[in-house]
Design a protein around this motif. Sequence first.
Motif, mmCIF file in Angstrom:
data_model
loop_
_atom_site.group_PDB
_atom_site.id
_atom_site.type_symbol
_atom_site.label_atom_id
_atom_site.label_comp_id
_atom_site.label_asym_id
_atom_site.label_seq_id
_atom_site.Cartn_x
_atom_site.Cartn_y
_atom_site.Cartn_z
ATOM 1 N N GLU A 194 0.847 -1.190 0.000
ATOM 2 C CA GLU A 194 0.000 0.000 0.000
ATOM 3 C C GLU A 194 0.887 1.246 0.000
ATOM 4 O O GLU A 194 1.794 1.363 0.807
ATOM 5 C CB GLU A 194 -0.893 -0.007 1.241
ATOM 6 C CG GLU A 194 -1.749 1.208 1.363
ATOM 7 C CD GLU A 194 -2.567 1.215 2.649
ATOM 8 O OE1 GLU A 194 -3.208 2.225 2.877
ATOM 9 O OE2 GLU A 194 -2.541 0.228 3.399
ATOM 10 N N GLN A 195 0.618 2.160 -0.897
ATOM 11 C CA GLN A 195 1.358 3.417 -0.968
ATOM 12 C C GLN A 195 0.653 4.474 -0.108
ATOM 13 O O GLN A 195 -0.542 4.696 -0.272
ATOM 14 C CB GLN A 195 1.450 3.911 -2.412
ATOM 15 C CG GLN A 195 2.396 3.100 -3.266
ATOM 16 C CD GLN A 195 3.845 3.305 -2.850
ATOM 17 O OE1 GLN A 195 4.290 4.408 -2.591
ATOM 18 N NE2 GLN A 195 4.583 2.209 -2.773
ATOM 19 N N HIS A 196 1.407 5.085 0.775
ATOM 20 C CA HIS A 196 0.868 6.151 1.616
ATOM 21 C C HIS A 196 1.153 7.493 0.944
ATOM 22 O O HIS A 196 2.090 7.616 0.168
ATOM 23 C CB HIS A 196 1.494 6.107 3.002
ATOM 24 C CG HIS A 196 1.179 4.851 3.739
ATOM 25 N ND1 HIS A 196 -0.004 4.657 4.398
ATOM 26 C CD2 HIS A 196 1.881 3.709 3.888
ATOM 27 C CE1 HIS A 196 -0.020 3.455 4.943
ATOM 28 N NE2 HIS A 196 1.123 2.849 4.642
ATOM 29 N N THR A 197 0.354 8.488 1.271
ATOM 30 C CA THR A 197 0.548 9.811 0.697
ATOM 31 C C THR A 197 0.850 10.833 1.780
ATOM 32 O O THR A 197 0.499 10.650 2.937
ATOM 33 C CB THR A 197 -0.692 10.286 -0.084
ATOM 34 O OG1 THR A 197 -1.819 10.270 0.798
ATOM 35 C CG2 THR A 197 -0.964 9.408 -1.278
ATOM 36 N N ILE A 198 1.519 11.886 1.373
ATOM 37 C CA ILE A 198 1.793 13.038 2.225
ATOM 38 C C ILE A 198 1.038 14.206 1.605
ATOM 39 O O ILE A 198 1.175 14.466 0.404
ATOM 40 C CB ILE A 198 3.303 13.354 2.269
ATOM 41 C CG1 ILE A 198 4.102 12.192 2.868
ATOM 42 C CG2 ILE A 198 3.565 14.651 3.006
ATOM 43 C CD1 ILE A 198 3.943 12.009 4.353
ATOM 44 N N SER A 199 0.233 14.883 2.384
ATOM 45 C CA SER A 199 -0.538 16.020 1.894
ATOM 46 C C SER A 199 -0.221 17.252 2.723
ATOM 47 O O SER A 199 -0.068 17.169 3.939
ATOM 48 C CB SER A 199 -2.035 15.738 1.990
ATOM 49 O OG SER A 199 -2.380 14.632 1.192
ATOM 50 N N VAL A 200 -0.119 18.391 2.046
ATOM 51 C CA VAL A 200 0.138 19.671 2.702
ATOM 52 C C VAL A 200 -1.081 20.558 2.458
ATOM 53 O O VAL A 200 -1.455 20.788 1.302
ATOM 54 C CB VAL A 200 1.416 20.348 2.156
ATOM 55 C CG1 VAL A 200 1.633 21.696 2.832
ATOM 56 C CG2 VAL A 200 2.620 19.438 2.359
ATOM 57 N N TYR A 201 -1.701 21.014 3.546
ATOM 58 C CA TYR A 201 -2.889 21.846 3.458
ATOM 59 C C TYR A 201 -2.577 23.269 3.878
ATOM 60 O O TYR A 201 -1.813 23.499 4.814
ATOM 61 C CB TYR A 201 -3.994 21.311 4.386
ATOM 62 C CG TYR A 201 -4.494 19.963 3.995
ATOM 63 C CD1 TYR A 201 -5.502 19.825 3.052
ATOM 64 C CD2 TYR A 201 -3.968 18.804 4.556
ATOM 65 C CE1 TYR A 201 -5.978 18.575 2.687
ATOM 66 C CE2 TYR A 201 -4.427 17.560 4.189
ATOM 67 C CZ TYR A 201 -5.437 17.450 3.260
ATOM 68 O OH TYR A 201 -5.884 16.212 2.898
ATOM 69 N N ASP A 202 -3.189 24.213 3.220
ATOM 70 C CA ASP A 202 -3.193 25.607 3.668
ATOM 71 C C ASP A 202 -4.504 25.772 4.413
ATOM 72 O O ASP A 202 -5.554 25.991 3.819
ATOM 73 C CB ASP A 202 -3.101 26.550 2.461
ATOM 74 C CG ASP A 202 -3.074 28.014 2.860
ATOM 75 O OD1 ASP A 202 -3.609 28.357 3.934
ATOM 76 O OD2 ASP A 202 -2.533 28.818 2.084
ATOM 77 N N TRP A 203 -4.462 25.610 5.723
ATOM 78 C CA TRP A 203 -5.684 25.619 6.516
ATOM 79 C C TRP A 203 -6.339 26.995 6.539
ATOM 80 O O TRP A 203 -7.556 27.119 6.620
ATOM 81 C CB TRP A 203 -5.424 25.127 7.939
ATOM 82 C CG TRP A 203 -4.548 26.046 8.730
ATOM 83 C CD1 TRP A 203 -3.192 26.000 8.823
ATOM 84 C CD2 TRP A 203 -4.951 27.152 9.511
ATOM 85 N NE1 TRP A 203 -2.728 27.013 9.605
ATOM 86 C CE2 TRP A 203 -3.798 27.748 10.064
ATOM 87 C CE3 TRP A 203 -6.187 27.720 9.825
ATOM 88 C CZ2 TRP A 203 -3.833 28.858 10.872
ATOM 89 C CZ3 TRP A 203 -6.218 28.835 10.652
ATOM 90 C CH2 TRP A 203 -5.042 29.378 11.163
ATOM 91 N N LYS A 204 -5.533 28.054 6.461
ATOM 92 C CA LYS A 204 -6.072 29.411 6.511
ATOM 93 C C LYS A 204 -6.939 29.709 5.291
ATOM 94 O O LYS A 204 -7.998 30.307 5.402
ATOM 95 C CB LYS A 204 -4.921 30.415 6.602
ATOM 96 C CG LYS A 204 -5.356 31.840 6.824
ATOM 97 C CD LYS A 204 -4.129 32.726 7.005
ATOM 98 C CE LYS A 204 -4.513 34.162 7.266
ATOM 99 N NZ LYS A 204 -3.311 35.002 7.427
ATOM 100 N N ASN A 205 -6.479 29.255 4.109
ATOM 101 C CA ASN A 205 -7.205 29.499 2.862
ATOM 102 C C ASN A 205 -7.993 28.282 2.379
ATOM 103 O O ASN A 205 -8.594 28.315 1.312
ATOM 104 C CB ASN A 205 -6.232 29.961 1.778
ATOM 105 C CG ASN A 205 -5.580 31.273 2.167
ATOM 106 O OD1 ASN A 205 -6.258 32.231 2.518
ATOM 107 N ND2 ASN A 205 -4.261 31.312 2.131
ATOM 108 N N CYS A 206 -7.979 27.214 3.164
ATOM 109 C CA CYS A 206 -8.778 26.004 2.919
ATOM 110 C C CYS A 206 -8.548 25.352 1.556
ATOM 111 O O CYS A 206 -9.483 25.153 0.779
ATOM 112 C CB CYS A 206 -10.260 26.316 3.097
ATOM 113 S SG CYS A 206 -10.673 26.877 4.742
#
Length: 145
Positions: free
Chosen positions: A1-13
């Motif tokens: 299973e390949q896992h992913t890394i995600s980066v969110y800009d929580w301020k601008n959603c």
Amino acid sequence: EQHTISVYDWKNCFLVSKCHGGSQRVLGVCFTNDDEKTDMEENNNEDIGFVSYGVKELRIWTKIRSRFPVCHRAILGNVGVLQTFLTCEIFNGRPNVGTTDGNLYVFESTNSGKLKHAVKAHIGAVNAMHCYRSKKAESNLLVTG
């Protein structure tokens, strides 16, 4: 299973970037900027990165606001052993990682990703770590447990 890394800009959603994290399970991440600035706009966006750690996996990520963040694996050399990494803190500009065998791995810098030395900190696993930062550099403390 390949896992992913995600980066969110929580301020601008919105999702800034998403990339493959490898086949090993990620247990946590820590940002590589250890100064007092918490807003990404106050830091140079290119300078902000993070360390992802987990089951036999330790990676250093840079350029996280770009579409394709850059990733490189930590270099343990003859100093350390590949194992499950349970916790991480950036202390004095260096990643410090807690291991299942009770060692605290101290890396040269976030840029090189090379393990500088290992300190036998505990008999059992290093499950938690926190850095106390004082305005006086000589008062910084790293607590592990």
